[in-house]
Design a protein around this motif. Structure first.
Motif, PDB file in Angstrom:
ATOM      1  N   VAL A 423     -13.422   5.215  33.134  1.00  0.00           N
ATOM      2  CA  VAL A 423     -12.402   5.371  32.093  1.00  0.00           C
ATOM      3  C   VAL A 423     -11.005   5.568  32.658  1.00  0.00           C
ATOM      4  O   VAL A 423     -10.059   5.789  31.913  1.00  0.00           O
ATOM      5  CB  VAL A 423     -12.742   6.554  31.165  1.00  0.00           C
ATOM      6  N   GLY A 424     -10.882   5.492  33.972  1.00  0.00           N
ATOM      7  CA  GLY A 424      -9.541   5.678  34.514  1.00  0.00           C
ATOM      8  C   GLY A 424      -9.551   5.587  36.019  1.00  0.00           C
ATOM      9  O   GLY A 424     -10.157   6.415  36.698  1.00  0.00           O
ATOM     10  N   GLY A 425      -8.890   4.584  36.553  1.00  0.00           N
ATOM     11  CA  GLY A 425      -8.809   4.433  37.999  1.00  0.00           C
ATOM     12  C   GLY A 425      -7.655   5.225  38.555  1.00  0.00           C
ATOM     13  O   GLY A 425      -7.267   6.257  38.009  1.00  0.00           O
ATOM     14  N   LYS A 430      -4.174   5.061  32.837  1.00  0.00           N
ATOM     15  CA  LYS A 430      -5.638   5.152  32.818  1.00  0.00           C
ATOM     16  C   LYS A 430      -6.169   4.254  31.703  1.00  0.00           C
ATOM     17  O   LYS A 430      -5.567   4.164  30.632  1.00  0.00           O
ATOM     18  CB  LYS A 430      -6.083   6.599  32.592  1.00  0.00           C
ATOM     19  N   GLN A 431      -7.313   3.632  31.959  1.00  0.00           N
ATOM     20  CA  GLN A 431      -7.810   2.640  31.009  1.00  0.00           C
ATOM     21  C   GLN A 431      -8.402   3.254  29.744  1.00  0.00           C
ATOM     22  O   GLN A 431      -8.172   2.768  28.639  1.00  0.00           O
ATOM     23  CB  GLN A 431      -8.862   1.749  31.678  1.00  0.00           C
TER      24      GLN A 431
ATOM     25  N   ALA B  53     -13.636  12.305  36.697  1.00  0.00           N
ATOM     26  CA  ALA B  53     -14.384  12.046  35.463  1.00  0.00           C
ATOM     27  C   ALA B  53     -15.878  12.150  35.716  1.00  0.00           C
ATOM     28  O   ALA B  53     -16.647  11.230  35.468  1.00  0.00           O
ATOM     29  CB  ALA B  53     -14.017  10.665  34.924  1.00  0.00           C
ATOM     30  N   GLN B 196       1.336  10.920  29.160  1.00  0.00           N
ATOM     31  CA  GLN B 196       0.995   9.639  28.535  1.00  0.00           C
ATOM     32  C   GLN B 196       0.091   9.848  27.326  1.00  0.00           C
ATOM     33  O   GLN B 196      -0.666  10.826  27.258  1.00  0.00           O
ATOM     34  CB  GLN B 196       0.311   8.731  29.564  1.00  0.00           C
ATOM     35  N   VAL B 199      -5.839   8.210  25.956  1.00  0.00           N
ATOM     36  CA  VAL B 199      -6.460   6.881  26.029  1.00  0.00           C
ATOM     37  C   VAL B 199      -7.943   6.938  25.642  1.00  0.00           C
ATOM     38  O   VAL B 199      -8.719   6.046  25.990  1.00  0.00           O
ATOM     39  CB  VAL B 199      -6.300   6.251  27.426  1.00  0.00           C
ATOM     40  N   CYS B 201     -10.452   8.625  26.679  1.00  0.00           N
ATOM     41  CA  CYS B 201     -11.412   8.541  27.783  1.00  0.00           C
ATOM     42  C   CYS B 201     -12.575   9.510  27.611  1.00  0.00           C
ATOM     43  O   CYS B 201     -13.634   9.310  28.188  1.00  0.00           O
ATOM     44  CB  CYS B 201     -10.713   8.761  29.126  1.00  0.00           C
ATOM     45  N   THR B 203     -12.952  12.641  28.599  1.00  0.00           N
ATOM     46  CA  THR B 203     -13.272  13.593  29.665  1.00  0.00           C
ATOM     47  C   THR B 203     -12.333  14.805  29.665  1.00  0.00           C
ATOM     48  O   THR B 203     -12.000  15.334  30.724  1.00  0.00           O
ATOM     49  CB  THR B 203     -13.265  12.917  31.050  1.00  0.00           C
ATOM     50  N   ARG B 209      -6.514  13.389  32.940  1.00  0.00           N
ATOM     51  CA  ARG B 209      -5.945  12.686  34.093  1.00  0.00           C
ATOM     52  C   ARG B 209      -4.603  12.031  33.806  1.00  0.00           C
ATOM     53  O   ARG B 209      -3.959  11.528  34.712  1.00  0.00           O
ATOM     54  CB  ARG B 209      -6.952  11.670  34.643  1.00  0.00           C
ATOM     55  N   ASN B 210      -4.191  11.989  32.553  1.00  0.00           N
ATOM     56  CA  ASN B 210      -2.874  11.398  32.280  1.00  0.00           C
ATOM     57  C   ASN B 210      -1.954  12.377  31.550  1.00  0.00           C
ATOM     58  O   ASN B 210      -0.936  11.975  30.989  1.00  0.00           O
ATOM     59  CB  ASN B 210      -3.007  10.076  31.524  1.00  0.00           C
TER      60      ASN B 210
END
Lengths: 452, 512
Positions: A423-425, A430-431, B53, B196, B199, B201, B203, B209-210
């Motif tokens: 879900v995020g590189g 992040k994707q 993650a 950001q 998204v 995700c 997690t 993470r953003n």
């Protein structure tokens, strides 16, 4: 079971052709033998330093989309293989399919142990131009235990002659001297380390001293009747060793689609490294169990998650968790984790007369009684046992730890179709997921699963 | 004005212990007011993209051992305890309903539990400030509070949320997009940078993470540092220097193996509902009331699960994207207080642990359900918990690596919690049945660590006064979930952040 692809890396002054005979003995494997820059058909590329050669191998693995492979490196090629294995361990993208390593008379990541005289002599051969025929003959003769059959000898000599002068000198003057040890330690990818029985500087002693300690899961074999050019000298014996190692590590292979996703830019390096670490075998001493305890824990695994059977690999991983730093809490009515498990297993064996030896249905019945708080040690049984109430709590810990450790393995994630790690590189954005409604699955999820 | 970095021999205005929801906002407020302040954080500092993650690899949980006893032992570690610069806001779920006014007056209205010694309106004023500063996503019109507005549009509903909406609609229960402490659009956070947009995700509990999620390390702490505060990571507090007048004059802490001492004029202890009382009990101070460690509360956090024909893939999306407050005071409930229901997105390891522990599963059924992960979905509650004298934190005889005795927490549901649990199981099962779930089952669970240094008007019954100040040590203040007199049905972090700002304002007003 699909056999992993074998990727071969040659020695100094050789080329992918040095593996022709070995490959003939491995008809059931897909074999890819590379020419490194400066050698074989790539002689005109000149010298590529150690980092560039490792980049070259990593790029090849990515380009070929290898989702299950074993890297085989001979001499100079062995140093490159070790560095790429270390990069795979650290979670580099696209290397998730590296299952195993075979080092053949391999140059170590530290400066190669070669005498100054020998190095000077070999450098001298290329002082004024490419290595000449007579020097190439000397080189091949010096690295073989007995003369090679004529055709092979000619091939080996020709490969030396056609090597790029720059590449020859670059390796001897620089590449073989570079110290990459900090980047290559504690590699858990299973390795087979092969030494030639009559090799010199890179023989058994050097392999044990310089390569073996870098690999946490390594087997060691000596090939008799060979010096340094083992692929030419003992191709059948070497092929057998490689095939056996490939078969062993093939069991840890993940579905191709899953490896593709895990290796992709949707996954961060840290996440990838953590997940891949769980695919590597754990040594018995890392697990902390005695042999009897390991049997009992494996039997518990088979009861809690029957499809796994008596999974000793998972039992070892559970052992490492129990003996590790802990998860932040324990039941106040139980002793600390290690003691609780020791006493729990002892109580289980005492109750059942040996838990692992019971039939599955007997095991199940005992655990049902324990779960109900009806089985445990009585008062006079000493401090090394658990009471029925404690056994019920301990069995809760057992269930949870088994479920947790299994669920955290990439194999389990693949089995349940979980892709939430992707879900995020490490890019600036992040994707995540674009589609999140029921039955609305994204193309990359479909694509991943269609391949399985 | 003196500014960071401070030397140990500098006498700073305040040392703040802990950088989570309790410590960070007040650190920022005190620094903004010109005070010299140093925060000591036991854990390390993270950049958001360092989070991982993966449920086992995530390293943002307080994993030092606690002993959990009682009839309903509560789980610690990843369940409710964080470590690192940002504290538990690194791993929190960001579900941020506001507390209901009735919950702050539980004793007055029901005769049970305890009242809060502050007005709901004042708390709400601080909550609005927190929401404005951090950025909260939520519905444009909130069904249970017409005055409420959220700055960012709600996050998308995931499959679990859609199922819950369906089930609630069928039963006539109002449900709405949940208030989520994350930004659904890119946001420039002053003194930190770009946060950001979320998204989806899924997690949040492994660390955002953003930086979409509100976390102290990407909001209040950089604000504090920009105003002259210093944050010291890897600094574990060991003890206090106390002078003859009973005031704290310095904080002794260990950093990189070295014992250091920061001199100071005041201490704000904000280490959470377990470490705060544990430190005070270990030091044997501030406890003339005998209340430290008592009244430990954990929310009733029962979950109900079921299987769906559709692919739910509940790990996708913000995990708690739907809420109902309809059950805050159900009719003929037979209990004081109430509960909130939220949709759930739980990652596989957490689910597996919940099934094995809270639902007592093993064997074929456990295995089958885990394989069905992509078709499972759940809903869960956050239910009020009354303070009970026998639910308490005490010190075990075992000591940790710093020579401090470990915490032992005994927790048992009493009649009120059992009644809430029973009621919630029925309600949620009905919702899930109406939503089309099959094979419905419940998982027992409790969450959060509350109430162990309660605030109150009377030093015989409370550890700190209504402003968070110790009744015994005049320059010791406490701000985290340990000061809560009652648990509230709302998840605690938003209230803690609001209390933190209030604690700072009251301190500034009283001192300067």
């Amino acid at each position: 079971m699909t056999q992993p692809t074998l990727v071969f890396l040659h020695a100094l002054g050789a080329s992918g052709r040095e593996w022709d005979l070995v490959r003939r003995h491995l008809p059931d494997h897909r074999c890819l033998a590379l020419d490194l820059p400066g050698f074989g058909d790539r002689a005109d590329e000149g010298y590529a330093d150690v980092a560039a050669m490792a980049d070259d191998l990593a790029a090849f693995i990515r380009r070929e989309r290898l989702t299950a492979c074993v890297l085989v490196g001979h001499s100079m090629g062995g140093k490159i293989v070790t560095l790429v294995a270390a990069r795979a361990m650290s979670g580099e993208a696209g290397l998730a399919g590296v299952l195993g390593v075979v080092l053949v008379a391999a140059s170590p990541p530290c400066p190669e142990p070669i005498t100054d005289d020998r190095r000077a002599q070999m450098i001298g051969w290329a002082a004024d131009g490419p290595v000449a025929r007579a020097d190439a003959e000397t080189f091949v003769a010096a690295n073989t235990a007995a003369p090679l059959p004529e055709a092979l000898r000619e091939q080996a000599i020709a490969d030396v002659e056609r090597s790029s002068r720059q590449a020859w000198l670059g390796w001897l003057e620089r590449g073989s001297r570079e110290d990459w040890r900090p980047a290559a330690a504690g590699i858990a990818i299973p390795a087979l380390i092969v030494a030639g029985g009559e090799d010199g500087d890179l023989g058994e002693a050097a392999q044990r001293r310089l390569n073996l300690p870098l690999y946490a899961n390594a087997a060691f074999r000596v090939v008799d009747g060979a010096a340094h050019l083992i692929p030419y000298e003992q191709p059948a014996a070497l092929a057998r060793l490689i095939a056996d190692h490939a078969a062993t590590v093939a069991k840890t292979a993940l579905p191709a689609h899953f490896v593709g996703l895990l290796g992709s830019a949707r996954v961060s390096r840290r996440t990838r490294a953590a997940m891949l670490e769980r695919t590597r075998p754990l040594a018995d001493d890392a697990a902390g169990w005695s042999e009897a305890q390991l049997d009992a824990v494996a039997a518990l695994v088979a009861q809690v998650l029957p499809e796994l059977g008596a999974d000793r690999a998972l039992a070892r991983r559970i052992g490492a968790a129990v003996h590790g730093p802990g998860d932040g809490w324990r039941f106040a009515d139980l002793p600390p984790d290690v003691e609780a498990w020791t006493r729990g297993l002892a109580t289980l064996d005492a109750l059942t007369g040996g838990f692992a030896a019971q039939s599955p249905s007997e095991q199940h019945d005992w655990l049902a009684r324990i779960d109900a708080g009806q089985a445990g040690s009585g008062d006079g049984d000493g401090a090394d046992r658990l009471s029925p109430a404690q056994m019920a709590l301990w069995f809760q810990d057992v269930r949870a730890e088994i479920a947790r450790q299994w669920m955290a393995t990439p194999a389990a994630m693949a089995a349940i179709g979980y892709d939430g790690f992707a879900v995020g590189g490490d890019g600036a954005r992040k994707q995540g997921y674009v589609r999140i409604a029921a039955d609305d699955v994204e193309q990359w999820q479909h694509a991943a699963e269609a391949q399985s | 004005m003196s500014r960071a970095p401070f030397a140990d021999h500098d006498i700073v205005d305040a040392v703040v212990i802990g950088t989570g929801a309790g410590g960070a906002p007040l650190l920022a407020r005190l620094a903004e007011a010109g005070l010299s302040v140093v925060a000591l954080e036991a854990g390390r500092a993270f950049r958001p993209e360092e989070h991982v993650a993966d449920e086992l690899a995530a390293d943002i949980y307080w994993t030092e051992e606690r002993l959990s006893g009682g009839d309903d032992p509560t789980a610690f570690g990843s369940n409710n305890s964080g470590i690192g610069v940002g504290g538990s806001t690194l791993h929190w779920g960001a579900f941020c309903p506001r507390p209901d006014p009735r919950d702050l007056q539980l004793k007055t209205l029901t005769g049970q539990g305890a009242d809060w010694p502050l007005a709901h309106a004042e708390l709400t004023d601080y909550i609005r400030r927190v929401e404005a500063f951090t950025g909260v996503s939520g519905p444009s019109s909130y069904p249970w509070d017409a005055t409420r507005h959220y700055a960012y549009p709600p996050v998308a509903r995931n499959a679990s949320a859609a199922a819950m909406a369906r089930g609630c609609a069928a039963l006539g229960i109002t449900a709405a997009d949940a208030p989520a402490a994350l930004v659904s659009r890119d946001r420039d956070q002053p003194h930190w940078g770009q946060r950001q947009a979320c998204v989806n995700c899924g997690t949040c509990h492994q660390g955002c993470r953003n930086a979409a999620k509100t976390s102290m390390d990407t909001s209040y702490l950089p604000h504090a540092v920009a105003h002259g505060a210093e944050v010291r990571a890897g600094a574990r507090v060991l003890s206090f220097d106390i002078d003859g007048a009973g005031r704290i004059t310095g904080v002794v802490y260990r950093q990189q193996g070295e014992d250091r001492r920061q001199r100071c004029r005041a201490v704000f202890l904000c280490a959470g509902g377990v470490e705060t009382p544990r430190l005070l009990l270990n030091l044997g101070i501030a406890n003339s009331s005998g209340q430290i460690g008592r009244n430990f509360m954990a929310h009733v956090a029962t979950q109900v699960w079921g299987s769906f024909d559709a692919e739910m893939r509940m790990n996708r999306g913000y995990p708690s994207s739907l809420i109902t407050e309809d059950l805050l005071r159900p009719e003929r409930a037979g209990f004081a207080g109430g509960y909130l229901i939220q949709s759930l997105g739980v990652l596989p390891v957490n689910l597996a642990t919940g099934l094995a522990r809270g639902a007592g599963m093993w064997g074929e059924r456990l295995q089958r359900l885990l394989h069905q992960y992509n078709r499972l979905a759940g809903i869960g509650i956050n239910g009020d918990c009354l303070p009970h004298h026998d639910n308490r934190l005490t010190l075990s005889d075992e000591v940790d690596a710093f020579g401090h005795r470990k915490a032992r927490i005994d927790f048992s549901y009493h009649a009120n919690e059992r009644a809430i649990d029973r009621h919630a199981r029925q309600t949620m099962t009905a919702i899930w049945d109406a939503a089309g779930a099959s094979d419905i089952f419940a998982v027992a669970r409790s969450a959060h660590t509350i109430g162990t240094c309660r605030m109150g008007d009377n030093g015989d019954e409370a550890v700190v006064d209504a402003e968070g100040r110790s009744f015994d040590i005049p320059n010791l203040l406490v701000c985290d979930n340990s000061v809560f007199p009652s648990a509230l049905a709302a998840n605690p972090a938003l209230t803690i952040m609001a209390l933190s700002l209030r604690t700072a304002d009251r301190y500034l007003a009283a001192s300067f």
